[in-house]
Design an enzyme around this catalytic site. Structure first.
Site, short mmCIF file in Angstrom:
data_model
loop_
_atom_site.label_atom_id
_atom_site.label_comp_id
_atom_site.label_asym_id
_atom_site.label_seq_id
_atom_site.Cartn_x
_atom_site.Cartn_y
_atom_site.Cartn_z
N SER A 159 0.80 -1.23 0.00
CA SER A 159 0.00 0.00 0.00
C SER A 159 0.82 1.28 0.00
CB SER A 159 -0.94 0.02 1.20
OG SER A 159 -2.00 -0.87 1.00
N LYS A 170 0.31 3.41 -3.00
CA LYS A 170 -0.90 4.20 -3.28
C LYS A 170 -0.60 5.70 -3.31
CE LYS A 170 -3.92 0.79 -1.00
NZ LYS A 170 -4.44 0.40 0.34
N TYR A 178 -3.76 -3.19 -10.03
CA TYR A 178 -3.52 -2.81 -8.63
C TYR A 178 -2.63 -3.85 -7.94
CZ TYR A 178 -4.49 -2.53 -3.63
OH TYR A 178 -4.35 -2.48 -2.26
N TYR A 225 -4.63 5.07 7.49
CA TYR A 225 -6.02 4.61 7.60
C TYR A 225 -6.70 5.19 8.84
CZ TYR A 225 -3.67 1.46 4.42
OH TYR A 225 -2.89 0.98 3.41
N VAL A 256 1.46 -3.55 4.05
CA VAL A 256 1.41 -4.78 4.86
C VAL A 256 2.64 -5.67 4.75
CG1 VAL A 256 -1.09 -5.04 5.06
CG2 VAL A 256 0.10 -6.00 3.09
O1 DON Z 1 -4.71 -4.88 -1.30
C1 DON Z 1 -4.07 -5.42 -0.41
O2 DON Z 1 -4.63 -6.00 0.50
C2 DON Z 1 -2.55 -5.33 -0.43
N1 DON Z 1 -2.05 -5.50 -1.74
C3 DON Z 1 -2.09 -4.04 0.13
C4 DON Z 1 -2.66 -3.73 1.50
C5 DON Z 1 -1.77 -2.89 2.34
O3 DON Z 1 -0.57 -2.81 2.16
C6 DON Z 1 -2.43 -2.25 3.49
N2 DON Z 1 -1.52 -1.42 4.25
N3 DON Z 1 -1.14 -1.46 5.35
#
Ligand code: DON
Length: 358
Positions: A97, A100, A223, A275, A293
């Protein structure tokens, strides 16, 4: 970890960072401290927080579960291109993420911030990054580009008349931010592509609300690729430094985006980059930030540089625990916190009430 929803910050973050010593450069003005000072502070932060073993490695994307929980790297890159790293700052991990923020910048640069703001919004959802409820509560509006729903809408807005063209735009743009060509981690991509049912559902829901202008499955695939680009903490520091430097990469001197785009990106990161915990983050760290993550975090001190960390053990909201602690401490000791000021020299600074004559 199957759910990254909610949770109490202090449950997994019992250690509060002490205030810096009185002579630390604890204000937002000026430049980074000298090289020996920065090196010493990075070394101290790394040694202090390397002992934290709270949290768990993400496993809802199966290949992320293989990460070594003991890895920990910190990196700083100044707007003058000087960089400082400690620990596992060259480890490669998928950007997840953290991407983003940079996609938002690239798309704003290409199609303008007004179009992007109207399509995605700039307000925090107050809910987890993958919340479906947030979409339903807001009439199908993702609210901001830092949550998964908003990031999916951002992909649909990426210039290009094919999925390949959109992907090329993103991979090349992210690479310009990093100052080197970023490559896809095929294993992470395939692992997430096989399990990203929730993101596919979000894309379909966005489509049903009329907020998704491109094919939902192709959008989710792009994505997923974006999240699977390989970076290091050092790359994230350079990418952050590019946002700190009005959009010019301090290593390559290439203009990636305009200063106004950097400004808008940092505002959105400040409001929603962490978030539902963005308020806690801003209160404690005082810098725009973005987490992922796989354990990466980037923060940006406008006009000074980028500060990044990597450590895969996460809290309940999906943010690196060691990384948060290290960045919180370094924001203060390096004098990055945007909200910290000290009186200018003069009567007021010495305690004498100032008088103004007109
Ligand atoms: O969409 C997802 O779930 C992962 N590719 C990215 C989520 C993420 O990194 C959330 N951040 N903390």
């Amino acid at each position: 970890m199957t759910s990254l929803d909610g949770g109490d910050l202090d449950l997994l973050n019992p250690v509060r960072t002490a205030d810096p010593p009185g002579d630390a450069p604890f204000t937002s003005t000026g430049r980074l401290p000298s090289r020996p000072t920065v090196t010493g502070l990075l070394r101290d932060a790394h040694a202090t927080y390397a002992t934290l073993d709270d949290g768990t490695v993400a496993d809802y994307i199966p290949s992320l579960a293989a990460a070594d929980p003991g890895r920990f790297g910190i990196s700083v890159c100044g707007v003058d291109g000087t960089s400082f790293s400690i620990g596992d700052a060259q480890d490669a991990f998928s950007i997840q993420s953290v991407s983003k923020a940079f996609t938002f910048a690239l798309v704003c640069g290409a199609i303008g911030h007004t179009t992007v703001r109207e399509a995605v919004g700039v307000n925090n959802t107050g809910l987890a990054f993958d919340s479906v409820m947030a979409l339903e509560l807001n009439g199908g509006s993702p609210r901001n580009p830092m949550v998964n729903a908003g990031a999916l809408v951002m992909i649909s807005l990426v210039p290009g008349d094919s999925a390949a063209a959109k992907w090329q735009f993103l991979q090349e743009g992210m690479s310009r931010f990093a100052g080197r060509r970023l490559l896809l981690d095929v294993e992470v991509y395939e692992s997430e592509a096989a399990t990203n049912h929730r993101n596919r559902a979000l894309a379909a829901l966005l489509r049903s609300y009329g907020h998704m202008s491109y094919d939902p499955l192709l959008t989710t695939d792009i994505y997923t690729r974006q999240c699977s680009l390989l970076v290091s903490a050092r790359d994230l520091a350079v990418m952050g430094a590019t946002l700190a430097d009005g959009g010019v990469n301090p290593l390559t001197h290439e203009r990636v985006v305009d200063p106004s785009v950097c400004r808008d990106t940092l505002a959105v990161m400040a409001a929603s980059g962490l978030y539902q915990r963005s308020g806690d983050w801003l209160y404690e760290v005082g810098l725009p930030g973005k987490s992922g993550v796989s354990g990466g975090i980037v923060t940006v001190a406008p006009g000074k540089g980028g500060l990044a960390a990597y450590s895969p053990r996460l809290d309940a909201a999906g943010t690196s625990i060691r990384g948060q602690h290290a960045i919180r401490s370094l924001s203060r000791s390096l004098g990055l916190d945007l909200f910290a000021s000290a009186p200018v020299a003069g009567p007021a600074a010495s305690g004498t009430p100032s008088e103004r004559t007109t």
